[in-house]
Design a protein around this motif. Structure first.
Motif, PDB file in Angstrom:
ATOM      1  N   UNK A 174      -3.417   7.575   2.048  1.00 26.15           N
ATOM      2  CA  UNK A 174      -2.051   7.686   2.549  1.00 26.15           C
ATOM      3  C   UNK A 174      -1.319   8.829   1.849  1.00 26.15           C
ATOM      4  N   UNK A 175      -1.482   8.913   0.539  1.00 27.70           N
ATOM      5  CA  UNK A 175      -0.836   9.995  -0.212  1.00 27.70           C
ATOM      6  C   UNK A 175      -1.384  11.347   0.224  1.00 27.70           C
ATOM      7  N   UNK A 176      -2.683  11.432   0.424  1.00 23.78           N
ATOM      8  CA  UNK A 176      -3.284  12.680   0.878  1.00 23.78           C
ATOM      9  C   UNK A 176      -2.773  13.052   2.263  1.00 23.78           C
TER      10      UNK A 176
ATOM     11  N   UNK B  91       4.598   5.836  -5.130  1.00 30.66           N
ATOM     12  CA  UNK B  91       5.107   5.728  -6.495  1.00 30.66           C
ATOM     13  C   UNK B  91       4.096   5.351  -7.547  1.00 30.66           C
ATOM     14  N   UNK B  92       2.832   5.172  -7.139  1.00 37.32           N
ATOM     15  CA  UNK B  92       1.820   4.755  -8.098  1.00 37.32           C
ATOM     16  C   UNK B  92       1.915   3.275  -8.412  1.00 37.32           C
ATOM     17  N   UNK B  93       1.042   2.838  -9.299  1.00 40.10           N
ATOM     18  CA  UNK B  93       1.010   1.428  -9.671  1.00 40.10           C
ATOM     19  C   UNK B  93       2.096   1.115 -10.707  1.00 40.10           C
TER      20      UNK B  93
ATOM     21  N   UNK C 158       4.046   8.421   4.243  1.00 40.89           N
ATOM     22  CA  UNK C 158       2.875   7.656   3.808  1.00 40.89           C
ATOM     23  C   UNK C 158       2.553   6.500   4.745  1.00 40.89           C
ATOM     24  N   UNK C 159       3.567   5.769   5.221  1.00 44.07           N
ATOM     25  CA  UNK C 159       3.311   4.629   6.102  1.00 44.07           C
ATOM     26  C   UNK C 159       2.635   5.076   7.390  1.00 44.07           C
ATOM     27  N   UNK C 160       3.118   6.184   7.960  1.00 41.41           N
ATOM     28  CA  UNK C 160       2.506   6.693   9.187  1.00 41.41           C
ATOM     29  C   UNK C 160       1.094   7.212   8.922  1.00 41.41           C
ATOM     30  N   UNK C 161       0.902   7.817   7.743  1.00 41.66           N
ATOM     31  CA  UNK C 161      -0.439   8.276   7.382  1.00 41.66           C
ATOM     32  C   UNK C 161      -1.388   7.091   7.266  1.00 41.66           C
TER      33      UNK C 161
ATOM     34  N   UNK D 217       0.828  -1.206   0.000  1.00 41.41           N
ATOM     35  CA  UNK D 217       0.000   0.000   0.000  1.00 41.41           C
ATOM     36  C   UNK D 217       0.865   1.259   0.000  1.00 41.41           C
ATOM     37  N   UNK D 218       1.910   1.258   0.819  1.00 40.34           N
ATOM     38  CA  UNK D 218       2.779   2.432   0.891  1.00 40.34           C
ATOM     39  C   UNK D 218       3.493   2.665  -0.436  1.00 40.34           C
ATOM     40  N   UNK D 219       3.933   1.590  -1.092  1.00 39.61           N
ATOM     41  CA  UNK D 219       4.614   1.740  -2.372  1.00 39.61           C
ATOM     42  C   UNK D 219       3.683   2.356  -3.414  1.00 39.61           C
ATOM     43  N   UNK D 220       2.410   1.912  -3.434  1.00 41.07           N
ATOM     44  CA  UNK D 220       1.445   2.501  -4.364  1.00 41.07           C
ATOM     45  C   UNK D 220       1.228   3.975  -4.027  1.00 41.07           C
ATOM     46  N   UNK D 221       1.137   4.287  -2.735  1.00 42.34           N
ATOM     47  CA  UNK D 221       0.903   5.667  -2.319  1.00 42.34           C
ATOM     48  C   UNK D 221       2.036   6.586  -2.749  1.00 42.34           C
TER      49      UNK D 221
END
Length: 379
Positions: free
Chosen positions: A90-92, A63-65, A101-104, A57-61
């Motif tokens: 997460x990105x927001x 760097x995108x898919x 992002x991970x903490x979000x 999830x963090x990687x998508x947030x």
């Protein structure tokens, strides 16, 4: 969602005992996890935010898919398997706060778990009364895999959207129900269960006769409900060039599919070929039997049709999935309507007796959650 909370949700004062009880159970689980992890020289926070699905999830947030992992056996693990709403949030969160992002994602899960608890209370109170609503929340909190509710996973977010969508269905707020179902469909594949519940409730309401506010509202709710899941699945098919059902190919790369439970049945049967593995087989068999019994009890007690449809689909998809057998308890986490018969039964004894039962189970759940997350495999 604002309209739902301000106009139709139970007052926060009425939900407060359920929310405080839920927060206490989750705090106990996090405390035991922190102590257990420290004793094993591990970081509890890393287990909650930066392992297994949380990393995807963090990687998508960030760097995108487009990320894939090719395994030696030829399997391809693609991040397209993970629905986008949690990474978007997460990105927001990372954009508007100092949090990475991970903490979000962890913050989103904590807030979503409280929203889920409130929504579960609202459904339980609507169906079986105030005491049952409180008990329903506490039972959901003390599930053996309840620690997942505090992880940077999508279960809490999905359950919050599902619970409030179901409450909107039960109270005839069809556009709200459809909108929340749309968002649930952007969160997890099982979002189709929420859409199906909206359809079941709307069709039943239309069949009964005149609908308050007119027939357009339930029809609009039905139209909105499947758009999230359908939109993401179609986008994946377009991106991969494999057609409308390309998402199934993505899941196949993870060795995940749906076979009606045959693979799971074989897995459980194999446990009985040796000892002490047979004890695990007995536990799996008893667990499945309990889930089936709870659903049957809900049918006998004539729970509202949308709850039965939602709970039945979530249960069928979880038990019928052909992979990740150790994750099935987690996949069942959103199926909170299954707990309604137990909640109604727990609401009948004296408060002290119920509190004693819940406390004992909460301690057991906290210990199991800490043991589980400190293991080698993903939850």
């Amino acid at each position: 969602m604002t309209d739902l909370v301000t106009r139709s949700a139970p007052a926060l004062r009425r939900a407060a005992p359920a929310l405080l009880g839920y927060a206490a159970v989750r705090a106990l689980g996090l405390l035991v996890l922190a102590l257990w992890s420290a004793a094993r020289d591990k970081s509890a926070y890393t287990l909650l935010t930066a392992r297994w699905d949380s990393l995807w999830y963090t990687r998508v947030a960030t760097g995108g898919y487009g990320h894939e992992v090719k395994l030696p056996n030829g399997d391809v693990h693609s991040d397209l398997a993970f629905f986008p709403l949690l990474p978007w949030l997460e990105r927001l969160g990372a954009a508007v706060t100092p949090l990475p992002a991970a903490d979000a994602g962890f913050a989103v899960s904590l807030l979503a778990s409280l929203a889920a608890a409130w929504g579960i209370f609202a459904v339980g109170e609507r169906v079986a009364g105030w005491r049952a609503g409180v008990c329903l929340v506490l039972l959901w909190a003390v599930l053996p895999v309840g620690i997942v509710q505090s992880m940077a996973y999508s279960e809490s977010l999905f359950t919050a959207l599902a619970a409030w969508s179901l409450y909107a269905v039960l109270t005839g707020r069809w556009v709200t129900a459809g909108s929340l179902a749309l968002l649930a469909g952007l969160t997890r594949p099982v979002g189709l269960a929420v859409a199906a519940a909206v359809w079941a409730g709307a069709v039943a309401a239309l069949a009964r006769g005149p609908v308050p506010g007119g027939r357009a509202r339930p029809v609009l709710g039905m139209a909105l409900a499947p758009l999230g899941a359908a939109g993401y699945v179609l986008w994946v098919g377009h991106r991969t060039g494999t057609g409308p059902l390309g998402y199934l190919d993505v899941q196949a790369g993870w060795r995940n599919g749906f076979d009606g439970g045959l693979a799971f049945a074989r897995f459980a049967a194999e446990r009985f070929t040796s000892f002490p593995a047979a004890l695990a087989g007995l536990g799996l068999t008893a667990g499945v039997a309990l889930v089936v019994w709870l659903y049957a009890a809900g049918v006998r007690q004539r729970l509202p049709l949308p709850l039965l449809v939602y709970g039945g689909i979530v249960t069928a998809l979880a038990l019928g999935a052909s992979g990740y057998f150790g994750s099935k308890p987690r996949l069942l986490l959103p199926a909170f309507p299954l707990l309604l018969p137990l909640a109604a039964a727990l609401a009948r004894p004296r408060t002290a007796r119920s509190a004693l039962v819940v406390t004992g189970v909460a301690v057991g759940s906290a210990v199991y959650g800490a043991f589980w997350l400190n293991g080698s495999g993903p939850p």
